[in-house]
Design a protein around this motif. Structure first.
Motif, PDB file in Angstrom:
ATOM      1  N   ASN A 124      23.585  39.563  41.550  1.00  0.00           N
ATOM      2  CA  ASN A 124      24.666  39.262  40.603  1.00  0.00           C
ATOM      3  C   ASN A 124      25.976  38.942  41.322  1.00  0.00           C
ATOM      4  OD1 ASN A 124      26.083  38.902  38.260  1.00  0.00           O
ATOM      5  ND2 ASN A 124      25.420  40.817  37.322  1.00  0.00           N
ATOM      6  N   THR A 125      26.014  37.785  41.953  1.00  0.00           N
ATOM      7  CA  THR A 125      27.206  37.356  42.672  1.00  0.00           C
ATOM      8  C   THR A 125      28.384  37.156  41.737  1.00  0.00           C
ATOM      9  OG1 THR A 125      25.822  36.256  44.330  1.00  0.00           O
ATOM     10  CG2 THR A 125      28.128  35.602  44.231  1.00  0.00           C
ATOM     11  N   SER A 126      28.140  36.623  40.558  1.00  0.00           N
ATOM     12  CA  SER A 126      29.216  36.367  39.599  1.00  0.00           C
ATOM     13  C   SER A 126      29.923  37.655  39.197  1.00  0.00           C
ATOM     14  CB  SER A 126      28.674  35.662  38.349  1.00  0.00           C
ATOM     15  OG  SER A 126      28.167  34.387  38.663  1.00  0.00           O
ATOM     16  N   SER A 127      29.153  38.695  38.955  1.00  0.00           N
ATOM     17  CA  SER A 127      29.736  39.981  38.578  1.00  0.00           C
ATOM     18  C   SER A 127      30.578  40.548  39.709  1.00  0.00           C
ATOM     19  CB  SER A 127      28.621  40.969  38.205  1.00  0.00           C
ATOM     20  OG  SER A 127      29.157  42.228  37.841  1.00  0.00           O
ATOM     21  N   LEU A 128      30.087  40.401  40.942  1.00  0.00           N
ATOM     22  CA  LEU A 128      30.851  40.877  42.099  1.00  0.00           C
ATOM     23  C   LEU A 128      32.151  40.094  42.237  1.00  0.00           C
ATOM     24  CD1 LEU A 128      31.272  42.502  44.683  1.00  0.00           C
ATOM     25  CD2 LEU A 128      29.793  40.857  45.886  1.00  0.00           C
ATOM     26  N   ALA A 129      32.096  38.780  42.032  1.00  0.00           N
ATOM     27  CA  ALA A 129      33.290  37.945  42.127  1.00  0.00           C
ATOM     28  C   ALA A 129      34.316  38.357  41.081  1.00  0.00           C
ATOM     29  CB  ALA A 129      32.925  36.478  41.967  1.00  0.00           C
ATOM     30  N   ASP A 130      33.861  38.629  39.861  1.00  0.00           N
ATOM     31  CA  ASP A 130      34.778  39.062  38.799  1.00  0.00           C
ATOM     32  C   ASP A 130      35.424  40.397  39.162  1.00  0.00           C
ATOM     33  OD1 ASP A 130      34.278  36.850  37.240  1.00  0.00           O
ATOM     34  OD2 ASP A 130      32.754  37.830  36.002  1.00  0.00           O
ATOM     35  N   PHE A 131      34.614  41.327  39.665  1.00  0.00           N
ATOM     36  CA  PHE A 131      35.133  42.636  40.067  1.00  0.00           C
ATOM     37  C   PHE A 131      36.202  42.497  41.145  1.00  0.00           C
ATOM     38  CE2 PHE A 131      34.700  45.994  43.329  1.00  0.00           C
ATOM     39  CZ  PHE A 131      35.260  47.058  42.628  1.00  0.00           C
ATOM     40  N   SER A 133      38.030  39.910  41.832  1.00  0.00           N
ATOM     41  CA  SER A 133      39.234  39.260  41.301  1.00  0.00           C
ATOM     42  C   SER A 133      40.112  40.267  40.564  1.00  0.00           C
ATOM     43  CB  SER A 133      38.851  38.107  40.368  1.00  0.00           C
ATOM     44  OG  SER A 133      38.311  38.577  39.146  1.00  0.00           O
ATOM     45  N   ASN A 134      39.494  41.248  39.900  1.00  0.00           N
ATOM     46  CA  ASN A 134      40.268  42.299  39.242  1.00  0.00           C
ATOM     47  C   ASN A 134      40.909  43.236  40.267  1.00  0.00           C
ATOM     48  OD1 ASN A 134      39.581  41.364  36.662  1.00  0.00           O
ATOM     49  ND2 ASN A 134      37.731  42.617  36.571  1.00  0.00           N
ATOM     50  N   GLN A 135      40.162  43.552  41.323  1.00  0.00           N
ATOM     51  CA  GLN A 135      40.683  44.429  42.367  1.00  0.00           C
ATOM     52  C   GLN A 135      41.797  43.756  43.175  1.00  0.00           C
ATOM     53  OE1 GLN A 135      39.470  47.861  43.412  1.00  0.00           O
ATOM     54  NE2 GLN A 135      39.122  47.623  41.232  1.00  0.00           N
ATOM     55  N   ALA A 136      41.877  42.433  43.109  1.00  0.00           N
ATOM     56  CA  ALA A 136      42.904  41.694  43.848  1.00  0.00           C
ATOM     57  C   ALA A 136      44.310  42.113  43.448  1.00  0.00           C
ATOM     58  CB  ALA A 136      42.726  40.188  43.627  1.00  0.00           C
ATOM     59  N   VAL A 137      44.482  42.604  42.229  1.00  0.00           N
ATOM     60  CA  VAL A 137      45.800  43.062  41.785  1.00  0.00           C
ATOM     61  C   VAL A 137      46.267  44.222  42.653  1.00  0.00           C
ATOM     62  CG1 VAL A 137      47.126  44.027  39.871  1.00  0.00           C
ATOM     63  CG2 VAL A 137      45.354  42.322  39.421  1.00  0.00           C
ATOM     64  N   ASN A 138      45.393  45.203  42.843  1.00  0.00           N
ATOM     65  CA  ASN A 138      45.758  46.360  43.653  1.00  0.00           C
ATOM     66  C   ASN A 138      45.883  46.013  45.129  1.00  0.00           C
ATOM     67  OD1 ASN A 138      45.746  47.985  41.375  1.00  0.00           O
ATOM     68  ND2 ASN A 138      43.656  48.682  41.692  1.00  0.00           N
ATOM     69  N   TYR A 139      45.059  45.072  45.585  1.00  0.00           N
ATOM     70  CA  TYR A 139      45.121  44.667  46.982  1.00  0.00           C
ATOM     71  C   TYR A 139      46.400  43.898  47.296  1.00  0.00           C
ATOM     72  CZ  TYR A 139      44.411  41.708  51.068  1.00  0.00           C
ATOM     73  OH  TYR A 139      44.584  41.050  52.260  1.00  0.00           O
ATOM     74  N   GLY A 183      37.090  38.054  51.224  1.00  0.00           N
ATOM     75  CA  GLY A 183      36.647  39.013  52.229  1.00  0.00           C
ATOM     76  C   GLY A 183      37.649  40.127  52.431  1.00  0.00           C
ATOM     77  N   GLU A 184      38.931  39.796  52.346  1.00  0.00           N
ATOM     78  CA  GLU A 184      39.976  40.801  52.517  1.00  0.00           C
ATOM     79  C   GLU A 184      39.985  41.783  51.350  1.00  0.00           C
ATOM     80  OE1 GLU A 184      43.685  38.875  53.312  1.00  0.00           O
ATOM     81  OE2 GLU A 184      42.799  37.471  54.733  1.00  0.00           O
ATOM     82  N   VAL A 185      39.803  41.252  50.128  1.00  0.00           N
ATOM     83  CA  VAL A 185      39.749  42.139  48.956  1.00  0.00           C
ATOM     84  C   VAL A 185      38.514  43.034  49.045  1.00  0.00           C
ATOM     85  CG1 VAL A 185      39.659  42.253  46.445  1.00  0.00           C
ATOM     86  CG2 VAL A 185      40.990  40.448  47.549  1.00  0.00           C
ATOM     87  N   LEU A 186      37.393  42.466  49.487  1.00  0.00           N
ATOM     88  CA  LEU A 186      36.174  43.260  49.657  1.00  0.00           C
ATOM     89  C   LEU A 186      36.391  44.367  50.683  1.00  0.00           C
ATOM     90  CD1 LEU A 186      33.153  43.762  49.178  1.00  0.00           C
ATOM     91  CD2 LEU A 186      32.662  41.977  50.860  1.00  0.00           C
ATOM     92  N   GLU A 221      33.360  31.470  43.303  1.00  0.00           N
ATOM     93  CA  GLU A 221      33.387  32.204  42.038  1.00  0.00           C
ATOM     94  C   GLU A 221      34.555  33.190  41.992  1.00  0.00           C
ATOM     95  OE1 GLU A 221      29.740  33.800  40.647  1.00  0.00           O
ATOM     96  OE2 GLU A 221      28.618  31.945  40.968  1.00  0.00           O
ATOM     97  N   PHE A 222      34.952  33.708  43.130  1.00  0.00           N
ATOM     98  CA  PHE A 222      36.123  34.584  43.195  1.00  0.00           C
ATOM     99  C   PHE A 222      37.382  33.813  42.802  1.00  0.00           C
ATOM    100  CE2 PHE A 222      39.726  35.923  45.919  1.00  0.00           C
ATOM    101  CZ  PHE A 222      39.931  37.208  45.430  1.00  0.00           C
ATOM    102  N   TYR A 223      37.568  32.628  43.391  1.00  0.00           N
ATOM    103  CA  TYR A 223      38.738  31.818  43.057  1.00  0.00           C
ATOM    104  C   TYR A 223      38.705  31.384  41.594  1.00  0.00           C
ATOM    105  CZ  TYR A 223      39.857  31.524  48.026  1.00  0.00           C
ATOM    106  OH  TYR A 223      40.188  31.830  49.322  1.00  0.00           O
ATOM    107  N   ASP A 224      37.521  31.068  41.103  1.00  0.00           N
ATOM    108  CA  ASP A 224      37.389  30.670  39.707  1.00  0.00           C
ATOM    109  C   ASP A 224      37.770  31.821  38.781  1.00  0.00           C
ATOM    110  OD1 ASP A 224      36.391  28.689  37.663  1.00  0.00           O
ATOM    111  OD2 ASP A 224      35.007  30.336  37.258  1.00  0.00           O
ATOM    112  N   ALA A 225      37.355  33.043  39.134  1.00  0.00           N
ATOM    113  CA  ALA A 225      37.693  34.214  38.325  1.00  0.00           C
ATOM    114  C   ALA A 225      39.193  34.476  38.318  1.00  0.00           C
ATOM    115  CB  ALA A 225      36.944  35.444  38.845  1.00  0.00           C
ATOM    116  N   LEU A 226      39.871  34.107  39.414  1.00  0.00           N
ATOM    117  CA  LEU A 226      41.323  34.246  39.474  1.00  0.00           C
ATOM    118  C   LEU A 226      42.044  33.118  38.737  1.00  0.00           C
ATOM    119  CD1 LEU A 226      42.107  35.346  43.158  1.00  0.00           C
ATOM    120  CD2 LEU A 226      42.417  36.699  41.087  1.00  0.00           C
TER     121      LEU A 226
END
Length: 347
Positions: free
Chosen positions: A57-64, A66-72, A123-126, A320-325
């Motif tokens: 589930n790459t899409s789900s990971l990308a969405d997650f 993108s949400n964590q990017a706020v805190n990062y 990668g940095e957010v991960l 997919e990460f950029y798309d989610a953002l």
């Protein structure tokens, strides 16, 4: 060194004031954790994207992520200011939420526009999530917010985190890598950690960012001064702290994701367990390879921790990460060369 009486809280409680929550386990499974790793350094953990039945589930990971990017991306002080403003809003006013999203998107847009060849923030957010979840380490400085500030260095560590273990402050220097294979990603990590370890200027610069522009400003004056007793490498270079390099290598695992078992009415998790079993058997090969790569660069493996994160395609995850953002793709963005077969044959 100061005693806990010098602060309103003991050291671990001060660090916990800065510790975020990141439910990474819901999106990334741990096949081999650090505690069960080899006694021979470096310690390595094998992680991989979770499955939706038989589908990674790459899409789900990308969405997650993108949400964590706020805190990062946002500094703790800025985040606290937003929280205070939201709390003070009347009648359930959430109009500020859009402003927060824009602030994060703008940080990524500005960085990608100025440095398109380094567009690998997923990668940095991960790496941020791995440090928070697996190491229980608080972010000491929001590097993304500094990267988009005038005159701030773009190169350098991808993150600086800290945790207290057995009463000792552990400072973690994060290096994230996106790669077409595990071998190429860990080779890039070995080269990077060697460069950081041999540069006193960069070492002092990173601690200077923590001191002058870090998340410690969100603490009380007393707690910040107490913590700086351990982090002030300028005034207290021999303070009691343990420093470790943490590499988070997200790579395309083409072989094992292609090895599938039939879909049937059996246990839903059999597909993920099948992959995890195959992946775990690669531990010795990955471990030996990293040992050789670190040795070739003169890096002490005892001071390194590595997390390998397997996904079917890192470029797909990034897109997919950029798309989610809500960000469009960058035309000049370099696509990772898939050299896993040649690299893995040399491991």
């Amino acid at each position: 060194m100061p005693s806990s009486s010098d602060s309103s809280l003991p050291l671990n409680a001060v660090i916990e004031k800065l510790l975020d929550e990141s439910p990474l386990d819901d999106f990334v499974n741990c096949a081999v954790d650090l505690s069960s790793a080899s006694d021979t350094p470096p310690k390595i953990s094998l992680l991989h994207v979770r499955f939706r039945e038989d589908i990674p589930n790459t899409s789900s990971l990308a969405d997650f992520l993108s949400n964590q990017a706020v805190n990062y991306a946002l500094s703790r002080r800025r985040r606290d200011a937003y929280i205070a403003e939201l709390t003070a809003g009347k009648n359930g006013d959430l109009s500020l939420a859009n402003q927060i999203s824009k602030a994060v998107r703008n940080a990524f847009i500005q960085f990608r526009k100025e440095y398109p060849s380094r567009a690998s923030e997923v990668g940095e957010v991960l790496a941020y999530c791995v440090a928070v979840h697996h190491l229980k380490a608080a972010q000491l400085v929001a590097k993304m917010s500094l990267k988009t500030s005038t005159n701030m260095p773009v190169h350098g560590l991808d993150g600086i985190h800290a945790a207290v273990k057995d009463g000792v402050l552990n400072v973690f220097f994060l290096e994230s890598k996106l790669a077409g294979s595990a071998a190429s990603g860990t080779a890039d990590y070995a080269e990077s950690v060697s460069g950081f370890g041999s540069s006193k200027k960069q070492y002092l610069q990173e601690y200077g960012l923590v001191r002058d522009l870090g998340n410690l400003d969100a603490l009380s004056v007393t707690d910040k001064e107490y913590l700086m007793e351990y982090l002030d490498v300028f005034g207290k270079p021999n303070a009691q702290r343990r420093e470790r390099s943490v590499g988070v290598v997200c790579y395309s695992e083409t072989k094992h994701f292609a090895n599938k078992v039939p879909v049937d009415d059996g246990p839903l998790d059999k597909h993920e367990l099948h992959f995890s079993g195959l992946y775990s058997k690669d531990y010795d090969r990955h471990h030996k390879n990293v040992i050789n790569q670190l040795a070739s660069h003169g890096v002490d493996p005892s001071k390194c921790l590595l997390f390998l994160v397997a996904v079917p395609d890192v470029d797909e995850l990034r897109e997919e990460f950029y798309d989610a953002l809500g960000l469009p793709p960058v035309a000049t963005e370099a696509i990772l060369a898939i050299t896993s077969v040649a690299k893995d044959e040399q491991e």
